[in-house]
Design a protein around this motif. Structure first.
Motif: not given
Length: 308
Positions: A152-153, A155-157, A160, A255, A258-259, A262-263
């Motif tokens: 998940k991290r 995908h978020i990276n 970004k 992403g 998941p973004m 989390q946000q």
């Protein structure tokens, strides 16, 4: 016998479809019997009653919903403990007079334990995995820490990196119309018109946006390259749990899911221990996605029937 029937009819509860003006009374009864089940919120019963034939009544000072989809079934009463028991007794007599079995739906293990305490062995329960709510630890959704969530991290990276101009903002009058248009675009891309369940879920999504202030909903909006690519909507469910009702993202924006997840948790859910992300309804892809976030537990819900 005639007099008894007449007396029962004279005090027959009047069931009606939930309307916006019923929000205060329905919420007050839910607050008296807190639950982590996503159905125990006015937003859910109000929006979905447009699709399912669900009505409510106050019986013995307890809140009861009635469904006629597959025969007559009732929600487990909500209210003070002594009034819940009185409502169960009332519904037992009501169903005997109607010549139908007493059936409760969306019954959690805590609710069934209460029935067993009062009426040992009188009821049976059958839980349906497809309708179990996924409940997560808020801290894990906010940080995505640990080896099991490293995907998940990543995908978020990636998101970004691909969209360095990304922004997050709260749902407001300034962006709700753009969310509405994004939802319509999402509907067209995902074949909702050809799937009754998808179409119903999209109607709920659009109405939740249209009435977000009246319903007391909180929302989050994710933008990239100058347009909305994801949004989500939810509300407090009980003292320690926040429920996410709606989450939509363009699948071709890598992403984005998941973004926004989390946000939204970081901005709206930090005062709660748990986040309920509702059920998967048996959809294989959705189940895989929800399990990949490592739920703390599943809030089971089942059908309760009175033994013959």
């Amino acid at each position: 016998m005639t007099e008894q029937t007449t007396d029962r009819t004279a005090t027959e509860p009047v069931f009606k479809r939930p309307e916006l003006e019923d929000k205060e009374i329905i919420t007050a009864y839910f607050d008296r019997a807190p639950s982590r089940s996503c159905e125990r919120t006015f937003v859910n019963v109000y929006l979905w009653s447009r699709h399912y034939r669900v009505q409510y009544a106050v019986i013995e000072d307890a809140l009861v919903f009635r469904s006629r989809d597959n025969g007559i079934a009732f929600s487990y009463p909500a209210g003070e403990k002594e009034n819940i028991r009185k409502a169960v007794d009332y519904l037992t007599g009501y169903c005997k007079e109607q010549g139908c079995p007493l059936v409760f739906y969306n019954v959690t293990p805590e609710m069934f334990a209460q029935l067993e305490e009062w009426y040992p062995g009188r009821f049976t329960v059958e839980y349906n995995r497809d309708y179990a709510d996924y409940v997560y630890e808020r801290e894990k959704l906010a940080t995505l820490a640990g080896k099991k969530l490293h995907g998940k991290r990543n995908h978020i990276n990636k998101f970004k990196t691909l969209y360095p101009d990304w922004t997050y903002e709260a749902l407001s009058d300034d962006n709700v119309e753009d969310c509405f248009q994004m939802a319509l675009e999402w509907r067209n891309e995902n074949g909702c018109e050809d799937d009754p369940e998808k179409n119903a879920e999209m109607c709920v999504t659009l109405n939740s946006l249209r009435l977000y202030k009246e319903l007391g909903l909180k929302g989050g909006v994710l933008k990239a390259q100058g347009r909305i690519v994801a949004f989500t909507v939810g509300e407090p469910l009980c003292n320690d749990t926040f429920v996410v009702h709606i989450e939509k993202a363009f699948p071709n924006v890598e992403g984005a899911y998941p973004m926004i997840n989390q946000q939204f948790v970081q901005h709206e859910c930090m005062d709660y221990k748990y986040v309920n992300r509702e059920e998967d309804t048996g959809a294989e892809g959705l189940r895989k996605a929800k399990l990949s976030y490592r739920p703390a537990f599943l809030e089971e819900k089942g059908i309760v029937k009175e033994r013959s």
